[in-house]
Write an enzyme that holds these catalytic residues in place. Structure first.
Site, PDB file in Angstrom:
ATOM      1  N   GLU A 130      10.182  -0.083   5.167  1.00 42.37           N
ATOM      2  CA  GLU A 130      10.872  -1.543   5.328  1.00 42.37           C
ATOM      3  C   GLU A 130      10.770  -2.197   6.567  1.00 42.37           C
ATOM      4  O   GLU A 130      10.877  -1.748   7.483  1.00 42.37           O
ATOM      5  CB  GLU A 130      12.781  -1.346   5.520  1.00 42.37           C
ATOM      6  CG  GLU A 130      13.751  -3.200   5.474  1.00 42.37           C
ATOM      7  CD  GLU A 130      14.969  -2.345   5.652  1.00 42.37           C
ATOM      8  OE1 GLU A 130      15.621  -3.150   5.367  1.00 42.37           O
ATOM      9  OE2 GLU A 130      14.844  -1.414   4.875  1.00 42.37           O
ATOM     10  N   ASP A 279      20.869   1.297   0.134  1.00 46.81           N
ATOM     11  CA  ASP A 279      20.707   0.605   1.896  1.00 46.81           C
ATOM     12  C   ASP A 279      21.624   2.077   2.447  1.00 46.81           C
ATOM     13  O   ASP A 279      21.755   1.958   3.464  1.00 46.81           O
ATOM     14  CB  ASP A 279      20.522  -0.899   2.133  1.00 46.81           C
ATOM     15  CG  ASP A 279      19.553  -0.916   3.387  1.00 46.81           C
ATOM     16  OD1 ASP A 279      18.777   0.267   3.671  1.00 46.81           O
ATOM     17  OD2 ASP A 279      20.696  -1.932   3.827  1.00 46.81           O
TER      18      ASP A 279
END
Length: 390
Positions: A130, A279
Site C-alpha cells: 500500500e 485494513d
C-alpha cells in the site's frame, strides 16, 4: 481416508444447502453430497445444527493483528503470526499489507511474505504493498517523507515479483495513486502480473478512468483517502462507480464510510464487484488500547484507531464483523455478504480457482459460523486451526 462434515447448513459460495455434507480429502473439498452419498469408511464429524459452514474468508488488506504490525517487523514470522491471529476471526487467507516505507524495508517485507507464502497452509497469499507511489495530498496516516515515484530499480524488482510469488500460488497487490504513475508504468506493472489498485489518490475522474484502461483493476478502501464527489470535480469515486469492471474494496465498520455511501455503491455496482477488507491493525484480536505506527502513537477508542489528532489509522475490525455490519446495517443478503468476504476478494486477486467456494477441487479452507455470525471453528487445508471455547 476422507473426512466428512455434516449437520450444519452449507453456503457453497453459490447457494445455501440444507441436509448436505462436505467431503474433505487431502486438504481439498472432494464433494458436497446428500447424507446417502457419504463415502463408506469416512471419518464423520457432526456439526451443531444451528451453525453455517461457509468458505473461509479472504482479506487482501491486513496491516497487522494479534499485536503484530507488518511494517514494524517485516519478517516471515510476523506474516505468519498475523495470519494465525486472523484465523480466529474466520479469515483463512490474507495479504499482509506493508504501507509506505523506505525501499529497503519494502523489499524486506516482500521477501518475508514470499517465504511465508511458500509454507503450505500458512494462510499467507502474497503481499499487498500500500504505497509508496501515492499522493502527498491524500497520504492519510502514511509518512510523507517515504512517498515517492517509481524509479528503474523499483520497476525491475516489482515486475519480477509476481512470477516469484506465482510459484507458490501467491499474488502481489499494489495500491498507488494514478496521478503519480504514468500510463506506461501502469501497463508494465500490470503486464508483469502485479494487481493494481487505486488508492490514497486525488486523481480526477478522467485520469482515474485512463488508469483503469492502463491496467488498474480496482480501488483500495474506496471513499477513504480520496476526495469526495463534487459537482465539477467528480474524482476517483465517480470513476469507480461508472466503470462496471472496476473492483471496489471497502471498510464496512460503521466508522470509515457512511452507510448511505455504501448503499449507493452496492446499488450502482454490478453484483460481485464490491468486496470487504479490514485494513486491520495490531489491536485486532487483542485487548490493547494503543500501539505505535512508524513512531506515532495510535489510540484505540470509540471503535476507531486514530492518531491523537483524530486521523484514522487502519481499522479495528475483522471480516466476520464486517459481514455482520453489511447484513444488519446495510441490508445485504446473507449470501452476498459472505461472498463479499470470500469469493469476491479471491476473484479480485485471481485465486478464485481454488478459494472462495466449497466445491470439488477447492481448498478445504472453511469457517463455521454460529447463529449470531460469530466464529465457531476455522479449518485451513482441512485441519481445524481455531475453535471457539464455547
Amino acid at each position: 481416508m476422507p473426512t466428512v462434515l455434516q449437520g450444519a447448513r452449507i453456503f457453497t459460495g453459490d447457494q445455501l444447502l440444507e441436509g448436505h455434507a462436505v467431503v474433505l480429502e487431502g486438504g481439498t473439498v472432494r464433494a458436497v453430497v446428500p447424507p446417502s452419498a457419504i463415502p463408506t469408511g469416512a471419518t464423520v464429524h457432526t456439526l451443531p445444527g444451528d451453525t453455517l459452514l461457509a468458505p473461509g474468508f479472504v482479506d487482501v488488506q491486513v496491516n497487522g493483528a494479534g499485536g503484530v504490525l507488518f511494517n514494524d517487523t517485516p519478517t516471515e514470522e510476523a506474516a505468519l503470526a498475523i495470519a494465525s491471529a486472523m484465523r480466529e476471526c474466520g479469515t483463512t487467507g490474507l495479504l499482509p499489507t506493508f504501507i509506505t516505507d523506505d525501499a529497503v524495508r519494502m523489499r524486506e517485507a516482500c521477501e518475508a511474505a514470499l517465504t511465508a507464502t511458500s509454507r503450505p497452509d500458512s494462510g499467507v497469499l502474497g503481499i499487498h504493498l500500500e504505497g509508496p507511489f501515492i499522493s502527498h495530498e491524500r497520504a492519510g496516516v502514511h509518512v510523507p517523507s517515504f512517498i515517492r515515484t517509481p524509479d528503474p530499480r523499483d520497476l525491475d524488482y516489482l515486475t519480477a515479483l509476481p512470477r516469484r510469488f506465482a510459484v507458490h500460488g501467491g499474488r502481489v497487490l499494489m495500491t498507488l495513486a494514478p496521478e503519480c504513475v504514468d500510463g506506461a508504468t501502469l501497463r508494465r506493472l500490470a503486464t508483469s502480473g502485479v494487481v493494481l489498485s487505486a488508492g490514497h489518490t486525488a486523481a480526477t475522474s478522467e485520469r482515474t478512468t485512463q488508469a483503469l484502461q492502463s491496467g488498474v483493476r480496482g480501488f483500495t478502501h474506496l471513499f477513504n483517502a480520496m476526495p469526495p464527489m463534487m459537482n465539477r470535480q467528480p474524482g476517483p469515486v465517480v470513476a469507480a462507480l461508472l466503470q462496471d469492471d472496476a473492483w471496489c474494496g471497502v471498510i464496512a465498520d460503521g466508522v470509515h464510510v457512511h452507510a448511505d455511501n455504501l448503499r449507493l455503491l452496492l446499488k450502482v455496482k454490478p453484483q460481485g464487484k464490491v468486496f470487504l477488507v479490514t485494513d486491520a491493525m495490531p489491536p485486532v484480536g487483542t485487548p490493547v488500547t494503543s500501539f505505535t505506527l512508524q513512531g506515532r502513537t495510535i489510540l484505540r477508542r470509540h471503535g476507531r484507531l486514530e492518531t491523537e489528532d483524530g486521523t484514522l489509522a487502519g481499522a479495528d475490525i475483522d471480516l466476520t464483523a464486517a459481514v455482520r455490519h453489511c447484513i444488519h446495517s446495510l441490508g445485504v443478503p446473507l449470501e452476498e455478504a459472505l461472498r463479499m468476504a470470500s469469493l469476491h476478494p479471491a476473484t479480485f486477486i485471481g485465486v478464485h480457482g481454488h478459494r472462495g467456494r466449497i466445491a470439488p477441487g477447492h481448498r478445504a479452507d472453511l469457517v463455521l459460523l454460529k447463529p449470531d455470525l460469530s466464529v465457531h471453528t476455522t479449518w485451513v487445508g482441512g485441519q481445524v486451526k481455531s475453535k471457539a471455547s464455547h
